[in-house]
Enzyme design. Sequence first.
Site, mmCIF file in Angstrom:
data_model
loop_
_atom_site.group_PDB
_atom_site.id
_atom_site.type_symbol
_atom_site.label_atom_id
_atom_site.label_comp_id
_atom_site.label_asym_id
_atom_site.label_seq_id
_atom_site.Cartn_x
_atom_site.Cartn_y
_atom_site.Cartn_z
ATOM 1 N N CYS A 111 26.655 61.859 35.055
ATOM 2 C CA CYS A 111 25.699 60.741 35.107
ATOM 3 C C CYS A 111 24.452 61.067 35.903
ATOM 4 C CB CYS A 111 26.374 59.512 35.676
ATOM 5 S SG CYS A 111 27.873 59.136 34.798
ATOM 6 N N HIS A 247 21.366 54.595 38.457
ATOM 7 C CA HIS A 247 22.342 54.777 37.383
ATOM 8 C C HIS A 247 23.064 53.457 37.124
ATOM 9 C CE1 HIS A 247 25.308 56.152 34.744
ATOM 10 N NE2 HIS A 247 26.301 56.135 35.607
ATOM 11 N N ASN A 277 27.698 51.633 30.527
ATOM 12 C CA ASN A 277 27.324 52.834 31.269
ATOM 13 C C ASN A 277 27.160 53.975 30.255
ATOM 14 O OD1 ASN A 277 27.416 55.257 32.678
ATOM 15 N ND2 ASN A 277 29.110 54.671 34.007
HETATM 16 N N1 ACO Z 1 40.919 44.138 32.056
HETATM 17 C C1 ACO Z 1 41.795 43.406 32.789
HETATM 18 N N2 ACO Z 1 42.407 43.901 33.867
HETATM 19 C C2 ACO Z 1 42.136 45.172 34.222
HETATM 20 C C3 ACO Z 1 41.244 45.986 33.499
HETATM 21 C C4 ACO Z 1 40.637 45.411 32.372
HETATM 22 N N3 ACO Z 1 39.755 46.086 31.600
HETATM 23 N N4 ACO Z 1 41.172 47.184 34.082
HETATM 24 C C5 ACO Z 1 41.982 47.153 35.147
HETATM 25 N N5 ACO Z 1 42.581 45.933 35.231
HETATM 26 C C6 ACO Z 1 43.528 45.450 36.214
HETATM 27 C C7 ACO Z 1 44.225 46.580 36.919
HETATM 28 O O1 ACO Z 1 45.368 46.977 36.197
HETATM 29 C C8 ACO Z 1 44.597 45.905 38.232
HETATM 30 O O2 ACO Z 1 45.765 45.117 38.033
HETATM 31 P P1 ACO Z 1 46.887 45.040 39.174
HETATM 32 O O3 ACO Z 1 46.185 44.452 40.372
HETATM 33 O O4 ACO Z 1 47.896 44.158 38.559
HETATM 34 O O5 ACO Z 1 47.303 46.450 39.390
HETATM 35 C C9 ACO Z 1 43.451 44.959 38.505
HETATM 36 O O6 ACO Z 1 42.807 44.762 37.229
HETATM 37 C C10 ACO Z 1 42.439 45.493 39.484
HETATM 38 O O7 ACO Z 1 42.121 46.835 39.118
HETATM 39 P P2 ACO Z 1 41.078 47.672 39.929
HETATM 40 O O8 ACO Z 1 40.961 49.021 39.299
HETATM 41 O O9 ACO Z 1 41.395 47.589 41.382
HETATM 42 O O10 ACO Z 1 39.760 46.831 39.659
HETATM 43 P P3 ACO Z 1 38.368 46.963 40.359
HETATM 44 O O11 ACO Z 1 37.959 45.682 40.923
HETATM 45 O O12 ACO Z 1 38.282 48.179 41.222
HETATM 46 O O13 ACO Z 1 37.408 47.218 39.100
HETATM 47 C C11 ACO Z 1 36.279 49.001 37.988
HETATM 48 C C12 ACO Z 1 37.618 48.355 38.276
HETATM 49 C C13 ACO Z 1 35.420 48.012 37.238
HETATM 50 C C14 ACO Z 1 36.542 50.223 37.111
HETATM 51 C C15 ACO Z 1 35.587 49.390 39.321
HETATM 52 O O14 ACO Z 1 36.479 50.086 40.147
HETATM 53 C C16 ACO Z 1 34.384 50.243 39.094
HETATM 54 O O15 ACO Z 1 33.402 49.813 38.499
HETATM 55 N N6 ACO Z 1 34.396 51.485 39.597
HETATM 56 C C17 ACO Z 1 33.318 52.415 39.371
HETATM 57 C C18 ACO Z 1 33.554 53.041 38.032
HETATM 58 C C19 ACO Z 1 32.368 53.829 37.582
HETATM 59 O O16 ACO Z 1 31.250 53.486 37.880
HETATM 60 N N7 ACO Z 1 32.640 54.898 36.828
HETATM 61 C C20 ACO Z 1 31.674 55.756 36.283
HETATM 62 C C21 ACO Z 1 30.758 56.316 37.351
HETATM 63 S S1 ACO Z 1 30.197 57.880 37.087
HETATM 64 C C22 ACO Z 1 29.691 57.852 35.578
HETATM 65 O O17 ACO Z 1 28.911 56.987 35.267
HETATM 66 C C23 ACO Z 1 30.242 58.816 34.585
#
Ligand code: ACO
Length: 320
Positions: A111, A247, A277
């Site tokens: 990214c 980004h 993204n």
């Molecule tokens: N829908 C519903 N529930 C979900 C989903 C979904 N799509 N995905 C995960 N969950 C659930 C999980 O299973 C978890 O359930 P549990 O508590 O029963 O175990 C709960 O939701 C919370 O999951 P987390 O992973 O803790 O959720 P979080 O609030 O951290 O959000 C997210 C996840 C959106 C991916 C966040 O961590 C994020 O944005 N991180 C950065 C990711 C990123 O930017 N990646 C790319 C960057 S580099 C590049 O661009 C290549």
Amino acid sequence: MVVRITGTGSCLPEKRMDNFEIARMVDTTDEWIQSRTGIKARHIAQEETAVFLAVTAANRALEDAGIPAEEIDLIIVSTLSSEQMLPCTACSVQEGIHAKNAAAFDLNAACSGFIVAFQMAVGQMEAGLSKNALIIGVECLSNILNWKDRGTCILFGDGAGAAVISARSGERKPEIPMVLHSDGSRGGVLTCRNLFGKSREENPDGYVAMDGREIYKFAVRKVPEVVEEILEKAGSSAQEIDYFLLHQANRRIIQSIAKHIGQPEEKFPMNMMENGNMSSASIPVLLDEINKEGKLKRGMKLVVAGFGAGLTWGGFYLEW
Ligand code: ACO
């Protein structure tokens, strides 16, 4: 020598996939995706290839810059998800736009790729090796997503953004303030191991796999640091910056960075709501969108910064 971005262009695939459509494939909801990420929809390539998207974005950037393709002497394509490894996507773009006089190569810094491409082009200009460069971020991430993994498939989209950068002789301005960092020891938090001809069944690691929480923490810590570094190099302050182009991974990440830097959210344009993204295409598509909306005026001060797999992060300061 003065280096400026003289034209921008972008291209998104025709197919728009909203969160409701994704919710029919994996166990998720529009409400969950929007509240955690800000994303409502993304574009997904069906007939379009990375080369097609990149060529279209490039032609639009050339038109915006008002220069013929023959005057381009350097093409850098940033991609991690092109359908083709050989020839490199940049060489196919060269052929597609008839830029006969250009050297062309691809790079992959995930990214952060558009930031790296910009810095490489400026470096070539500073060395007297290029006058007009075309830099492109293009991704068909849908090629490498596991459409059964709700943790990743909801986040990403496909698209291409391009910019023409030109160096003009004249009064020598101070060098463009740029910074770049990597930490390979933390590469395991975001991976996609190459298939090399194997089927997905033989190589399940061929999909994007991610520790979302770790990336979130990394982004909200490192991006403000890198913005500080850029501002210090530029001898500028956050108050003086008109736009921070970051980004587009997640709205909450950008809001947290804005708060950390102490600047209003209006200075942080966002497009992940409609585009998801798009990795290295996110920043150039955003740049093109705000350019075409007439939001960029000559002399405006921009900080452009990104982060991504590798891990990699960096940015630059630019006067429009
Ligand atoms: N829908 C519903 N529930 C979900 C989903 C979904 N799509 N995905 C995960 N969950 C659930 C999980 O299973 C978890 O359930 P549990 O508590 O029963 O175990 C709960 O939701 C919370 O999951 P987390 O992973 O803790 O959720 P979080 O609030 O951290 O959000 C997210 C996840 C959106 C991916 C966040 O961590 C994020 O944005 N991180 C950065 C990711 C990123 O930017 N990646 C790319 C960057 S580099 C590049 O661009 C290549």
